[in-house]
Design a protein around this motif. Structure first.
Motif, PDB file in Angstrom:
ATOM      1  N   MET A 349      18.114 -18.580  26.424  1.00  0.00           N
ATOM      2  CA  MET A 349      18.591 -17.772  26.767  1.00  0.00           C
ATOM      3  C   MET A 349      18.202 -16.957  27.617  1.00  0.00           C
ATOM      4  N   GLU A 350      17.528 -17.464  28.490  1.00  0.00           N
ATOM      5  CA  GLU A 350      17.009 -16.839  29.721  1.00  0.00           C
ATOM      6  C   GLU A 350      18.466 -16.317  31.441  1.00  0.00           C
ATOM      7  N   ALA A 351      18.243 -16.183  31.783  1.00  0.00           N
ATOM      8  CA  ALA A 351      19.290 -16.049  32.841  1.00  0.00           C
ATOM      9  C   ALA A 351      18.618 -16.638  34.239  1.00  0.00           C
ATOM     10  N   LYS A 352      18.961 -17.659  34.548  1.00  0.00           N
ATOM     11  CA  LYS A 352      18.276 -18.657  35.654  1.00  0.00           C
ATOM     12  C   LYS A 352      17.592 -17.787  36.691  1.00  0.00           C
ATOM     13  N   SER A 353      19.032 -17.043  37.318  1.00  0.00           N
ATOM     14  CA  SER A 353      18.792 -16.196  38.407  1.00  0.00           C
ATOM     15  C   SER A 353      17.519 -14.954  38.732  1.00  0.00           C
ATOM     16  N   VAL A 354      18.154 -15.240  37.800  1.00  0.00           N
ATOM     17  CA  VAL A 354      17.176 -13.278  37.082  1.00  0.00           C
ATOM     18  C   VAL A 354      15.587 -14.124  35.997  1.00  0.00           C
ATOM     19  N   PRO A 355      14.360 -13.914  36.511  1.00  0.00           N
ATOM     20  CA  PRO A 355      13.340 -14.444  35.444  1.00  0.00           C
ATOM     21  C   PRO A 355      12.901 -13.068  34.360  1.00  0.00           C
ATOM     22  N   GLY A 356      13.042 -13.566  32.655  1.00  0.00           N
ATOM     23  CA  GLY A 356      12.325 -12.432  32.327  1.00  0.00           C
ATOM     24  C   GLY A 356      14.199 -11.463  31.874  1.00  0.00           C
ATOM     25  N   LEU A 357      14.648 -12.032  32.001  1.00  0.00           N
ATOM     26  CA  LEU A 357      16.398 -11.448  31.560  1.00  0.00           C
ATOM     27  C   LEU A 357      16.894 -12.196  30.687  1.00  0.00           C
ATOM     28  N   TYR A 358      16.791 -11.729  29.312  1.00  0.00           N
ATOM     29  CA  TYR A 358      17.031 -13.012  28.401  1.00  0.00           C
ATOM     30  C   TYR A 358      18.967 -11.788  28.057  1.00  0.00           C
ATOM     31  N   ILE A 359      19.704 -13.221  26.988  1.00  0.00           N
ATOM     32  CA  ILE A 359      20.856 -12.263  27.316  1.00  0.00           C
ATOM     33  C   ILE A 359      21.040 -13.193  25.615  1.00  0.00           C
ATOM     34  N   ILE A 360      21.469 -13.114  24.225  1.00  0.00           N
ATOM     35  CA  ILE A 360      21.979 -13.068  22.810  1.00  0.00           C
ATOM     36  C   ILE A 360      23.151 -12.478  22.490  1.00  0.00           C
ATOM     37  N   GLY A 361      23.375 -13.270  21.291  1.00  0.00           N
ATOM     38  CA  GLY A 361      24.720 -12.536  20.361  1.00  0.00           C
ATOM     39  C   GLY A 361      25.532 -12.895  20.751  1.00  0.00           C
ATOM     40  N   GLU A 362      26.539 -11.638  20.549  1.00  0.00           N
ATOM     41  CA  GLU A 362      27.678 -11.177  20.992  1.00  0.00           C
ATOM     42  C   GLU A 362      28.255 -11.133  22.460  1.00  0.00           C
ATOM     43  N   ALA A 363      27.426 -10.558  23.451  1.00  0.00           N
ATOM     44  CA  ALA A 363      27.601 -10.539  24.519  1.00  0.00           C
ATOM     45  C   ALA A 363      27.311 -11.955  25.652  1.00  0.00           C
ATOM     46  N   VAL A 364      26.976 -13.033  24.781  1.00  0.00           N
ATOM     47  CA  VAL A 364      27.215 -13.960  25.902  1.00  0.00           C
ATOM     48  C   VAL A 364      28.613 -15.250  25.829  1.00  0.00           C
TER      49      VAL A 364
END
Length: 394
Positions: A349-364
């Motif tokens: 769930m990590e952003a491919k272009s922003v290392p260290g940024l993860y996005i989960i749940g309903e936001a996806v």
């Protein structure tokens, strides 16, 4: 203050993620209490998952994206967690699992799991500024009237979508995604009632019955509820995720009822009965009364030819309606669409272009059916990000 991981959002996904991150983890939320959408869900009993959850129950521009997370943390894993916390539960219809007691038990369970791993929870905390740094992220937050600067290696967006703004939904995750140039698919209210501007169903408000609702793409067999604004109930909420403005829907009021055979038999046995009286034995009386303006329901059963009965039953099974719209984010249970899955790793769930940024749940851009599926996505995606973060700990 420096943390290993900061999670924005103390909802289902955020708390599940926090329970698996390890290290110094901080969860922040502007709400007064954690898990507010959990608390109100399922009539206060939380439909926490579904026994039949699988990728086919989710909508996304990339239907394959959810497969990895759902396979690695399943409904059975969450049920096991619920059992370990001695929370009694039961199955309702269609595999939906609810607490016997209160949804607050699920919130307490997640808070306990977070505390077990040492994660901190800050409520009444607002994000004021966010920027990328060489070592991760820097956040300025306001808590109890004081501004604080926080830094972290991993940042998790778990702030949900736009649905139910009175619960604090703001679309913050999309703002942060835009800040980091991450693409966002079209967002719209989902699992939401239909509205009709002519108020045609006001006299039927409160009437419900089993029905099959369809459009050109799919159909659902569940309860239909008439409201003073239009149509609601599980079948409507399900179909709303597949509906677009201006589209016609088809309502089958007799999906599992052999009405034609029944009316023919009654014509032989009780021909003097009024057709509308006989119909009211099988459909709600108020609905039958309202349908008199649209369908030929006059006369006795004996007056009805086979052709007339066939025409009547066909009309009841093929009632075509065009909603004016939906009730919008105000009552929508979830947001359809979101941060584009092409920008994320399906495993971590990590952003491919922003290392260290993860996005989960309903936001996806992953949206489940009604019936516990969206909570399962929260558990699965939160677990995926949390375990990935823990695996990268120095």
């Amino acid at each position: 203050m420096r943390f290993d991981t900061i999670i924005l959002g103390a909802g289902a996904a955020g708390m599940m993620c926090a329970a698996h991150c390890g290290g110094r983890t901080l969860v922040i939320d502007h709400a007064r209490a954690p898990g507010e959408k959990i608390r109100i869900s399922g009539g206060g009993r939380c439909n926490f998952t579904n026994m039949y959850a699988e990728p086919a129950n989710f909508l996304s521009q990339n239907p394959h994206f959810c497969k990895s997370a759902l396979a690695r943390y399943t409904q059975w894993d969450f049920i096991d967690l619920v059992n370990r916390h001695d929370i009694a539960w039961h199955e309702k219809t269609l595999g939906q699992l609810f607490c016997d007691g209160s949804s607050k038990q699920v919130v307490a369970m997640l808070v306990a799991e977070m505390e077990r791993t040492g994660a901190q929870l800050w409520l009444h905390t607002a994000l004021k500024d966010l920027r990328k740094t060489e070592g991760g992220f820097a956040l300025e937050v306001e808590r109890e009237g004081q501004r604080q600067l926080l830094t972290c290696r991993a940042l998790v967006l778990a702030t949900g979508g736009k649905s139910i703004p009175k619960m604090g939904a703001t679309g913050l995750a999309y703002d942060i995604a835009r800040q980091f140039a991450l693409p966002i698919t079209e967002t719209r209210p989902a699992l939401v009632p239909f509205t009709f501007s002519d108020g045609r169903f006001k006299p039927l408000s409160g009437v419900s019955l089993p029905a099959r609702l369809s459009n050109a793409r799919t159909s659902f067999d569940e309860a239909l509820l008439f409201t003073h604004r239009g149509l609601s109930g599980p079948s409507v909420l399900q179909l709303s995720s597949y509906w677009r403005e201006g589209e016609e829907i088809t309502v089958n009021l007799i999906p599992d009822l052999p009405l034609l055979d029944t009316l023919r038999a009654q014509r032989q046995n009780s021909g003097r009965k009024a057709l509308s009286t006989e119909l009211a034995r099988h459909l709600p009386a108020r609905l039958v009364e309202a349908l008199k303006s649209e369908l030929p329901l006059d006369g006795n059963l004996a007056d009805q030819s086979d052709a007339k009965l066939e025409t009547l039953c066909a009309a009841l099974a093929n009632w075509r309606l065009t909603p004016s719209g939906t009730e919008g984010y105000r009552t929508a249970e979830v947001t359809l669409g979101g941060i584009d899955t092409d920008a994320l790793s399906s495993k971590t769930m990590e952003a491919k272009s922003v290392p260290g940024l993860y996005i989960i749940g309903e936001a996806v851009d992953v949206t489940g059916w009604l019936g516990g599926y969206n909570f399962q996505w929260a558990w699965s995606s939160g677990h995926a990000a949390g375990t990935a973060i823990a695996a990268r700990a120095p």
